[in-house]
Design a protein around this motif. Structure first.
Motif, PDB file in Angstrom:
ATOM      1  N   ASP A  22      -1.069  -1.881   5.921  1.00  0.00           N
ATOM      2  CA  ASP A  22      -0.037  -2.594   5.134  1.00  0.00           C
ATOM      3  C   ASP A  22       0.439  -1.712   3.974  1.00  0.00           C
ATOM      4  O   ASP A  22       1.625  -1.652   3.655  1.00  0.00           O
ATOM      5  CB  ASP A  22      -0.614  -3.868   4.499  1.00  0.00           C
ATOM      6  N   LEU A  23      -0.529  -1.046   3.356  1.00  0.00           N
ATOM      7  CA  LEU A  23      -0.192  -0.164   2.228  1.00  0.00           C
ATOM      8  C   LEU A  23       0.734   0.952   2.694  1.00  0.00           C
ATOM      9  O   LEU A  23       1.766   1.231   2.066  1.00  0.00           O
ATOM     10  CB  LEU A  23      -1.499   0.422   1.665  1.00  0.00           C
ATOM     11  N   GLU A  24       0.380   1.554   3.819  1.00  0.00           N
ATOM     12  CA  GLU A  24       1.158   2.664   4.366  1.00  0.00           C
ATOM     13  C   GLU A  24       2.591   2.203   4.679  1.00  0.00           C
ATOM     14  O   GLU A  24       3.565   2.877   4.337  1.00  0.00           O
ATOM     15  CB  GLU A  24       0.470   3.158   5.639  1.00  0.00           C
ATOM     16  N   ILE A  25       2.691   1.040   5.305  1.00  0.00           N
ATOM     17  CA  ILE A  25       4.012   0.512   5.666  1.00  0.00           C
ATOM     18  C   ILE A  25       4.790   0.166   4.391  1.00  0.00           C
ATOM     19  O   ILE A  25       5.959   0.507   4.232  1.00  0.00           O
ATOM     20  CB  ILE A  25       3.871  -0.735   6.577  1.00  0.00           C
ATOM     21  N   GLY A  26       4.110  -0.500   3.453  1.00  0.00           N
ATOM     22  CA  GLY A  26       4.764  -0.908   2.194  1.00  0.00           C
ATOM     23  C   GLY A  26       5.279   0.293   1.422  1.00  0.00           C
ATOM     24  O   GLY A  26       6.427   0.314   0.958  1.00  0.00           O
ATOM     25  N   LEU A  27       4.449   1.323   1.303  1.00  0.00           N
ATOM     26  CA  LEU A  27       4.870   2.504   0.537  1.00  0.00           C
ATOM     27  C   LEU A  27       5.989   3.243   1.258  1.00  0.00           C
ATOM     28  O   LEU A  27       6.933   3.729   0.630  1.00  0.00           O
ATOM     29  CB  LEU A  27       3.676   3.446   0.303  1.00  0.00           C
ATOM     30  N   GLY A  28       5.870   3.280   2.586  1.00  0.00           N
ATOM     31  CA  GLY A  28       6.871   4.003   3.372  1.00  0.00           C
ATOM     32  C   GLY A  28       8.233   3.347   3.333  1.00  0.00           C
ATOM     33  O   GLY A  28       9.257   4.001   3.540  1.00  0.00           O
ATOM     34  N   SER A  29       8.271   2.054   3.047  1.00  0.00           N
ATOM     35  CA  SER A  29       9.568   1.368   3.092  1.00  0.00           C
ATOM     36  C   SER A  29      10.080   1.022   1.695  1.00  0.00           C
ATOM     37  O   SER A  29      10.985   0.228   1.537  1.00  0.00           O
ATOM     38  CB  SER A  29       9.451   0.089   3.940  1.00  0.00           C
ATOM     39  N   SER A  30       9.481   1.614   0.651  1.00  0.00           N
ATOM     40  CA  SER A  30      10.019   1.304  -0.687  1.00  0.00           C
ATOM     41  C   SER A  30      10.309   2.573  -1.474  1.00  0.00           C
ATOM     42  O   SER A  30       9.811   3.657  -1.133  1.00  0.00           O
ATOM     43  CB  SER A  30       9.055   0.415  -1.472  1.00  0.00           C
ATOM     44  N   VAL A  31      11.127   2.405  -2.480  1.00  0.00           N
ATOM     45  CA  VAL A  31      11.412   3.521  -3.376  1.00  0.00           C
ATOM     46  C   VAL A  31      10.618   3.256  -4.646  1.00  0.00           C
ATOM     47  O   VAL A  31      10.891   2.299  -5.377  1.00  0.00           O
ATOM     48  CB  VAL A  31      12.925   3.603  -3.704  1.00  0.00           C
ATOM     49  N   LEU A  32       9.625   4.080  -4.882  1.00  0.00           N
ATOM     50  CA  LEU A  32       8.778   3.851  -6.053  1.00  0.00           C
ATOM     51  C   LEU A  32       9.456   4.411  -7.293  1.00  0.00           C
ATOM     52  O   LEU A  32      10.008   5.518  -7.241  1.00  0.00           O
ATOM     53  CB  LEU A  32       7.427   4.548  -5.866  1.00  0.00           C
ATOM     54  N   PRO A  33       9.416   3.680  -8.398  1.00  0.00           N
ATOM     55  CA  PRO A  33      10.027   4.229  -9.622  1.00  0.00           C
ATOM     56  C   PRO A  33       9.281   5.484 -10.072  1.00  0.00           C
ATOM     57  O   PRO A  33       8.050   5.474 -10.134  1.00  0.00           O
ATOM     58  CB  PRO A  33       9.891   3.093 -10.645  1.00  0.00           C
ATOM     59  N   SER A  34      10.015   6.534 -10.366  1.00  0.00           N
ATOM     60  CA  SER A  34       9.355   7.801 -10.720  1.00  0.00           C
ATOM     61  C   SER A  34       8.738   7.736 -12.114  1.00  0.00           C
ATOM     62  O   SER A  34       7.993   8.621 -12.510  1.00  0.00           O
ATOM     63  CB  SER A  34      10.371   8.932 -10.658  1.00  0.00           C
ATOM     64  N   THR A  35       9.056   6.679 -12.852  1.00  0.00           N
ATOM     65  CA  THR A  35       8.571   6.581 -14.235  1.00  0.00           C
ATOM     66  C   THR A  35       7.215   5.892 -14.336  1.00  0.00           C
ATOM     67  O   THR A  35       6.681   5.751 -15.430  1.00  0.00           O
ATOM     68  CB  THR A  35       9.571   5.751 -15.061  1.00  0.00           C
ATOM     69  N   LEU A 242       4.056  -4.206  -4.982  1.00  0.00           N
ATOM     70  CA  LEU A 242       5.254  -3.363  -5.145  1.00  0.00           C
ATOM     71  C   LEU A 242       6.237  -4.026  -6.105  1.00  0.00           C
ATOM     72  O   LEU A 242       6.953  -3.352  -6.846  1.00  0.00           O
ATOM     73  CB  LEU A 242       5.892  -3.089  -3.773  1.00  0.00           C
ATOM     74  N   GLY A 243       6.248  -5.357  -6.116  1.00  0.00           N
ATOM     75  CA  GLY A 243       7.097  -6.087  -7.065  1.00  0.00           C
ATOM     76  C   GLY A 243       6.672  -5.801  -8.503  1.00  0.00           C
ATOM     77  O   GLY A 243       7.518  -5.574  -9.379  1.00  0.00           O
ATOM     78  N   ILE A 244       5.374  -5.772  -8.753  1.00  0.00           N
ATOM     79  CA  ILE A 244       4.879  -5.473 -10.110  1.00  0.00           C
ATOM     80  C   ILE A 244       5.253  -4.039 -10.499  1.00  0.00           C
ATOM     81  O   ILE A 244       5.702  -3.776 -11.618  1.00  0.00           O
ATOM     82  CB  ILE A 244       3.343  -5.683 -10.182  1.00  0.00           C
ATOM     83  N   ILE A 245       5.100  -3.126  -9.543  1.00  0.00           N
ATOM     84  CA  ILE A 245       5.442  -1.719  -9.833  1.00  0.00           C
ATOM     85  C   ILE A 245       6.938  -1.616 -10.186  1.00  0.00           C
ATOM     86  O   ILE A 245       7.326  -0.911 -11.125  1.00  0.00           O
ATOM     87  CB  ILE A 245       5.094  -0.824  -8.625  1.00  0.00           C
ATOM     88  N   ALA A 246       7.749  -2.331  -9.427  1.00  0.00           N
ATOM     89  CA  ALA A 246       9.203  -2.297  -9.715  1.00  0.00           C
ATOM     90  C   ALA A 246       9.483  -2.807 -11.128  1.00  0.00           C
ATOM     91  O   ALA A 246      10.290  -2.242 -11.868  1.00  0.00           O
ATOM     92  CB  ALA A 246       9.957  -3.126  -8.673  1.00  0.00           C
ATOM     93  N   LYS A 247       8.799  -3.885 -11.520  1.00  0.00           N
ATOM     94  CA  LYS A 247       9.005  -4.438 -12.886  1.00  0.00           C
ATOM     95  C   LYS A 247       8.543  -3.425 -13.931  1.00  0.00           C
ATOM     96  O   LYS A 247       9.171  -3.280 -14.983  1.00  0.00           O
ATOM     97  CB  LYS A 247       8.211  -5.749 -13.087  1.00  0.00           C
TER      98      LYS A 247
END
Ligand code: PEP
Length: 251
Positions: A22-35, A242-247
Protein backbone atom coordinates in the motif's frame (compact mmCIF):
# COMPACT_ATOMS: atom_id res chain seq x y z
CA UNK A 1 6.28 26.64 11.88
CA UNK A 2 9.89 27.69 12.48
CA UNK A 3 11.64 24.67 11.01
CA UNK A 4 11.27 22.46 7.99
CA UNK A 5 8.18 20.35 8.74
CA UNK A 6 8.75 16.76 9.80
CA UNK A 7 6.03 14.11 9.60
CA UNK A 8 6.82 10.83 11.34
CA UNK A 9 4.81 7.61 11.00
CA UNK A 10 4.82 5.33 14.03
CA UNK A 11 3.31 2.06 12.82
CA UNK A 12 3.56 0.60 16.35
CA UNK A 13 3.03 -3.22 16.26
CA UNK A 14 1.04 -2.95 13.04
CA UNK A 15 1.91 -3.54 9.43
CA UNK A 16 2.38 -6.39 7.03
CA UNK A 17 3.65 -7.05 3.54
CA UNK A 18 0.27 -5.69 2.42
CA UNK A 19 0.84 -2.37 4.17
CA UNK A 20 4.26 -2.12 2.51
CA UNK A 21 2.68 -2.59 -0.91
CA UNK A 22 0.00 0.00 0.00
CA UNK A 23 2.86 2.33 0.88
CA UNK A 24 4.59 1.64 -2.43
CA UNK A 25 1.39 2.25 -4.40
CA UNK A 26 0.51 5.36 -2.35
CA UNK A 27 3.94 6.93 -2.77
CA UNK A 28 4.09 6.01 -6.44
CA UNK A 29 0.81 7.74 -7.18
CA UNK A 30 1.34 10.99 -5.26
CA UNK A 31 3.44 14.08 -5.54
CA UNK A 32 5.16 14.59 -2.22
CA UNK A 33 5.79 18.19 -1.17
CA UNK A 34 9.52 18.84 -1.42
CA UNK A 35 9.35 21.05 1.67
CA UNK A 36 8.42 18.25 4.08
CA UNK A 37 10.71 15.71 5.74
CA UNK A 38 9.06 12.31 6.12
CA UNK A 39 10.17 9.49 8.40
CA UNK A 40 8.69 5.98 8.67
CA UNK A 41 9.07 3.86 11.80
CA UNK A 42 7.82 0.35 10.92
CA UNK A 43 8.20 -2.71 13.16
CA UNK A 44 11.86 -3.77 13.05
CA UNK A 45 11.25 -6.94 11.00
CA UNK A 46 10.01 -4.77 8.13
CA UNK A 47 12.59 -2.02 8.43
CA UNK A 48 14.99 -3.14 5.69
CA UNK A 49 12.15 -3.63 3.23
CA UNK A 50 10.51 -0.31 4.05
CA UNK A 51 13.88 1.43 3.67
CA UNK A 52 14.16 0.04 0.11
CA UNK A 53 10.78 1.53 -0.80
CA UNK A 54 11.20 4.78 1.09
CA UNK A 55 14.60 5.72 -0.23
CA UNK A 56 13.24 5.94 -3.78
CA UNK A 57 11.17 8.88 -2.55
CA UNK A 58 13.74 10.60 -0.35
CA UNK A 59 11.94 9.33 2.74
CA UNK A 60 13.94 8.27 5.79
CA UNK A 61 13.19 5.43 8.18
CA UNK A 62 13.96 4.47 11.72
CA UNK A 63 13.12 2.23 14.61
CA UNK A 64 10.47 2.33 17.34
CA UNK A 65 12.79 0.72 19.86
CA UNK A 66 16.29 -0.74 20.07
CA UNK A 67 18.56 -1.96 22.84
CA UNK A 68 21.41 -0.14 24.55
CA UNK A 69 24.29 -2.50 23.70
CA UNK A 70 25.98 -2.71 20.33
CA UNK A 71 25.97 -6.53 20.08
CA UNK A 72 26.22 -9.69 22.13
CA UNK A 73 24.22 -12.16 24.16
CA UNK A 74 20.97 -10.23 24.44
CA UNK A 75 18.55 -12.70 22.89
CA UNK A 76 15.69 -11.05 21.05
CA UNK A 77 17.12 -7.54 21.01
CA UNK A 78 18.37 -5.42 18.14
CA UNK A 79 20.98 -2.68 18.36
CA UNK A 80 21.02 0.87 17.08
CA UNK A 81 24.05 -0.14 14.97
CA UNK A 82 21.94 -2.83 13.25
CA UNK A 83 19.27 -0.24 12.54
CA UNK A 84 21.90 1.97 10.94
CA UNK A 85 23.32 -1.02 9.04
CA UNK A 86 20.03 -1.62 7.23
CA UNK A 87 19.55 2.06 6.42
CA UNK A 88 17.63 3.38 9.44
CA UNK A 89 18.32 6.98 10.40
CA UNK A 90 16.01 7.70 13.33
CA UNK A 91 15.14 6.23 16.72
CA UNK A 92 12.02 6.81 18.75
CA UNK A 93 12.79 7.05 22.46
CA UNK A 94 10.40 7.19 25.40
CA UNK A 95 7.07 6.63 23.70
CA UNK A 96 4.43 6.44 26.44
CA UNK A 97 3.61 2.86 25.42
CA UNK A 98 7.22 1.83 26.09
CA UNK A 99 7.25 3.76 29.36
CA UNK A 100 3.99 2.17 30.47
CA UNK A 101 3.85 -1.38 29.07
CA UNK A 102 7.57 -2.12 29.19
CA UNK A 103 8.39 -0.14 32.34
CA UNK A 104 11.10 1.87 30.60
CA UNK A 105 12.43 4.37 33.12
CA UNK A 106 14.57 7.44 32.61
CA UNK A 107 17.83 5.57 33.19
CA UNK A 108 17.04 3.06 30.47
CA UNK A 109 15.65 5.72 28.12
CA UNK A 110 18.80 7.79 28.53
CA UNK A 111 20.93 4.75 27.70
CA UNK A 112 18.80 4.08 24.62
CA UNK A 113 19.14 7.73 23.64
CA UNK A 114 22.93 7.51 23.98
CA UNK A 115 23.02 4.24 22.05
CA UNK A 116 21.07 5.87 19.22
CA UNK A 117 23.46 8.81 19.10
CA UNK A 118 26.47 6.45 19.27
CA UNK A 119 25.14 4.72 16.13
CA UNK A 120 24.52 8.10 14.46
CA UNK A 121 20.74 7.76 14.58
CA UNK A 122 18.61 10.82 15.26
CA UNK A 123 16.62 10.40 18.48
CA UNK A 124 13.01 11.52 18.73
CA UNK A 125 12.28 11.91 22.43
CA UNK A 126 8.60 11.59 23.40
CA UNK A 127 7.23 13.43 26.40
CA UNK A 128 3.67 13.92 27.58
CA UNK A 129 1.41 13.93 30.58
CA UNK A 130 -1.44 11.61 31.61
CA UNK A 131 -5.02 12.78 31.92
CA UNK A 132 -4.65 12.68 35.68
CA UNK A 133 -1.54 14.87 35.56
CA UNK A 134 -3.43 17.39 33.46
CA UNK A 135 -6.51 17.31 35.69
CA UNK A 136 -4.28 18.02 38.66
CA UNK A 137 -2.58 20.94 36.93
CA UNK A 138 0.75 19.09 36.72
CA UNK A 139 1.06 18.70 32.94
CA UNK A 140 3.90 21.15 32.49
CA UNK A 141 5.77 19.98 35.58
CA UNK A 142 5.64 16.37 34.33
CA UNK A 143 6.81 17.24 30.83
CA UNK A 144 9.67 19.42 32.12
CA UNK A 145 10.78 16.62 34.40
CA UNK A 146 10.76 14.13 31.51
CA UNK A 147 12.90 16.47 29.40
CA UNK A 148 15.36 17.28 32.17
CA UNK A 149 15.71 13.66 33.29
CA UNK A 150 17.02 12.68 29.88
CA UNK A 151 18.99 15.87 29.26
CA UNK A 152 20.81 15.55 32.62
CA UNK A 153 21.75 11.97 31.92
CA UNK A 154 22.88 12.28 28.30
CA UNK A 155 24.67 15.65 28.49
CA UNK A 156 25.80 17.25 25.22
CA UNK A 157 24.24 14.55 23.03
CA UNK A 158 20.86 16.01 23.98
CA UNK A 159 21.51 18.58 21.25
CA UNK A 160 20.65 15.80 18.74
CA UNK A 161 17.09 15.45 20.06
CA UNK A 162 13.92 16.07 18.16
CA UNK A 163 11.15 16.33 20.77
CA UNK A 164 7.60 15.03 20.35
CA UNK A 165 4.96 16.33 22.73
CA UNK A 166 2.41 13.54 23.01
CA UNK A 167 -0.22 13.94 25.72
CA UNK A 168 -1.00 10.35 26.69
CA UNK A 169 -4.73 11.00 26.78
CA UNK A 170 -4.66 12.08 23.12
CA UNK A 171 -2.84 9.01 21.78
CA UNK A 172 -5.13 6.66 19.89
CA UNK A 173 -8.26 8.25 21.32
CA UNK A 174 -9.48 10.35 18.36
CA UNK A 175 -9.29 13.24 20.77
CA UNK A 176 -6.37 15.45 19.82
CA UNK A 177 -5.28 18.18 22.21
CA UNK A 178 -6.85 21.54 21.45
CA UNK A 179 -4.81 24.12 19.55
CA UNK A 180 -4.52 26.20 22.74
CA UNK A 181 -3.27 23.24 24.75
CA UNK A 182 -0.72 22.39 22.06
CA UNK A 183 0.43 25.97 21.67
CA UNK A 184 0.84 26.57 25.41
CA UNK A 185 2.76 23.36 25.93
CA UNK A 186 4.97 23.87 22.90
CA UNK A 187 5.88 27.39 24.00
CA UNK A 188 6.75 26.04 27.44
CA UNK A 189 8.79 23.15 26.01
CA UNK A 190 10.67 25.51 23.73
CA UNK A 191 11.56 27.71 26.74
CA UNK A 192 12.71 24.66 28.64
CA UNK A 193 14.84 23.49 25.70
CA UNK A 194 16.46 26.90 25.55
CA UNK A 195 17.36 26.60 29.25
CA UNK A 196 18.58 23.02 28.98
CA UNK A 197 20.55 23.55 25.81
CA UNK A 198 21.18 27.30 25.36
CA UNK A 199 23.22 27.02 22.17
CA UNK A 200 20.84 24.61 20.45
CA UNK A 201 17.48 25.23 22.14
CA UNK A 202 15.92 26.96 19.15
CA UNK A 203 17.21 24.27 16.77
CA UNK A 204 15.34 21.28 18.18
CA UNK A 205 12.34 20.34 16.08
CA UNK A 206 9.24 20.08 18.22
CA UNK A 207 6.49 17.75 17.01
CA UNK A 208 2.95 17.23 18.21
CA UNK A 209 1.51 13.70 18.44
CA UNK A 210 -1.88 12.43 19.51
CA UNK A 211 -4.77 11.63 17.16
CA UNK A 212 -3.48 13.77 14.32
CA UNK A 213 -5.42 12.98 11.15
CA UNK A 214 -5.83 14.54 7.73
CA UNK A 215 -8.91 16.39 8.98
CA UNK A 216 -7.22 18.16 11.91
CA UNK A 217 -3.66 18.32 10.57
CA UNK A 218 -3.94 21.85 9.13
CA UNK A 219 -5.20 23.22 12.44
CA UNK A 220 -2.48 21.52 14.46
CA UNK A 221 0.37 22.10 12.01
CA UNK A 222 -0.48 25.76 11.53
CA UNK A 223 0.31 26.47 15.18
CA UNK A 224 3.51 28.49 15.03
CA UNK A 225 5.37 26.44 17.59
CA UNK A 226 4.59 23.07 15.97
CA UNK A 227 7.28 21.79 13.58
CA UNK A 228 5.47 18.65 12.49
CA UNK A 229 3.60 15.59 13.67
CA UNK A 230 4.15 12.12 15.07
CA UNK A 231 1.37 10.01 13.63
CA UNK A 232 0.21 6.64 14.93
CA UNK A 233 -3.14 5.26 13.77
CA UNK A 234 -3.51 7.56 10.77
CA UNK A 235 -0.13 6.49 9.39
CA UNK A 236 -1.56 3.02 8.68
CA UNK A 237 -4.03 4.42 6.16
CA UNK A 238 -2.06 5.72 3.19
CA UNK A 239 -4.81 8.14 2.15
CA UNK A 240 -4.81 9.67 5.63
CA UNK A 241 -1.05 9.71 5.94
CA UNK A 242 -0.47 11.29 2.54
CA UNK A 243 -3.23 13.78 3.40
CA UNK A 244 -1.32 14.85 6.53
CA UNK A 245 1.90 15.19 4.52
CA UNK A 246 0.07 17.38 1.99
CA UNK A 247 -1.21 19.63 4.82
CA UNK A 248 2.31 19.88 6.22
CA UNK A 249 3.43 21.02 2.79
CA UNK A 250 0.90 23.85 2.85
CA UNK A 251 2.36 25.38 6.03
C1 PEP B 1 1.62 7.73 18.67
O1 PEP B 1 1.52 6.54 18.94
O2 PEP B 1 2.72 8.27 18.74
C2 PEP B 1 0.42 8.47 18.24
C3 PEP B 1 0.50 9.76 18.13
O3 PEP B 1 -0.68 7.70 18.00
P1 PEP B 1 -2.07 8.23 17.36
O4 PEP B 1 -1.72 9.12 16.20
O5 PEP B 1 -2.79 6.99 16.97
O6 PEP B 1 -2.76 9.00 18.44
Amino acid sequence: MHHRPLVVANWKMNGSKTLISDLEIGLGSSVLPSTVDIVLLPPSVYLAEVVMVAQQYGIQCGIQDSYVEEKGAFTGEISAEMVKDVGGEWALIGHSERREYFSEDDDLLARKFEAAVRADLRPILCVGESLEDRAQGRALEVVKKQLNSIADRVGPSFSRATVAYEPIWAIGTDQAATPDQVKDMHIAIRRELEEIDPSNGPQHRLLYGGSMQAANASTLLSIDEVDGGLIGGASLDMGEFLGIIAKAGEQ
